[in-house]
Scaffold this motif. Structure first.
Motif, mmCIF file in Angstrom:
data_model
loop_
_atom_site.group_PDB
_atom_site.id
_atom_site.type_symbol
_atom_site.label_atom_id
_atom_site.label_comp_id
_atom_site.label_asym_id
_atom_site.label_seq_id
_atom_site.Cartn_x
_atom_site.Cartn_y
_atom_site.Cartn_z
ATOM 1 N N GLU A 51 0.826 -1.211 0.000
ATOM 2 C CA GLU A 51 0.000 0.000 0.000
ATOM 3 C C GLU A 51 0.860 1.261 0.000
ATOM 4 O O GLU A 51 0.528 2.242 -0.664
ATOM 5 C CB GLU A 51 -0.903 -0.029 1.225
ATOM 6 N N ARG A 52 1.976 1.217 0.713
ATOM 7 C CA ARG A 52 2.815 2.424 0.824
ATOM 8 C C ARG A 52 3.426 2.848 -0.515
ATOM 9 O O ARG A 52 3.867 3.980 -0.663
ATOM 10 C CB ARG A 52 3.902 2.227 1.870
ATOM 11 N N HIS A 53 3.460 1.935 -1.498
ATOM 12 C CA HIS A 53 4.005 2.267 -2.815
ATOM 13 C C HIS A 53 2.921 2.498 -3.871
ATOM 14 O O HIS A 53 3.229 2.907 -4.991
ATOM 15 C CB HIS A 53 4.937 1.161 -3.299
ATOM 16 N N ALA A 54 1.679 2.250 -3.532
ATOM 17 C CA ALA A 54 0.598 2.311 -4.519
ATOM 18 C C ALA A 54 0.481 3.689 -5.177
ATOM 19 O O ALA A 54 0.361 3.783 -6.399
ATOM 20 C CB ALA A 54 -0.735 1.911 -3.892
ATOM 21 N N GLU A 55 0.523 4.739 -4.387
ATOM 22 C CA GLU A 55 0.377 6.087 -4.952
ATOM 23 C C GLU A 55 1.532 6.431 -5.877
ATOM 24 O O GLU A 55 1.325 6.996 -6.947
ATOM 25 C CB GLU A 55 0.250 7.116 -3.832
ATOM 26 N N ALA A 56 2.758 6.081 -5.474
ATOM 27 C CA ALA A 56 3.925 6.387 -6.305
ATOM 28 C C ALA A 56 3.875 5.619 -7.618
ATOM 29 O O ALA A 56 4.157 6.177 -8.691
ATOM 30 C CB ALA A 56 5.210 6.068 -5.548
ATOM 31 N N ILE A 57 3.523 4.341 -7.562
ATOM 32 C CA ILE A 57 3.418 3.533 -8.774
ATOM 33 C C ILE A 57 2.331 4.097 -9.681
ATOM 34 O O ILE A 57 2.533 4.249 -10.887
ATOM 35 C CB ILE A 57 3.135 2.061 -8.430
ATOM 36 N N ALA A 58 1.198 4.418 -9.103
ATOM 37 C CA ALA A 58 0.088 4.973 -9.892
ATOM 38 C C ALA A 58 0.501 6.287 -10.556
ATOM 39 O O ALA A 58 0.205 6.513 -11.731
ATOM 40 C CB ALA A 58 -1.128 5.182 -8.988
#
Length: 78
Positions: A51-58
């Protein structure tokens, strides 16, 4: 209840990276962008994206965070 397919989400993200950066390994490229090893990125195929990487990946790929990690939208990931 809706099921979240971690492997499908992983494949979709990797496909987008291949289209965006065709001359690089998608796992290596994503790892470099996030500051993690490519081996960690490979592990996410079975474990799902954290979850902590979801925004960056998106943001890197121009997609919604919900397309990256199930917990972002509250869908059980098991």
């Amino acid at each position: 209840m809706e099921q979240y397919d971690k492997s499908a989400a992983y494949r979709a993200v990797i496909a987008r990276i291949k289209a965006k950066v065709p001359d690089r390994s998608p796992q290596t490229w994503l790892g470099e962008q996030l500051g993690v090893s490519r081996q960690i990125v490979y592990l996410w195929e079975t474990q799902g994206f954290p979850e902590r990487h979801a925004e960056a990946i998106a943001e890197l790929l121009g997609i919604e965070p919900a397309q990256v990690a199930a917990r972002v939208v509250g869908v059980p990931d098991h």
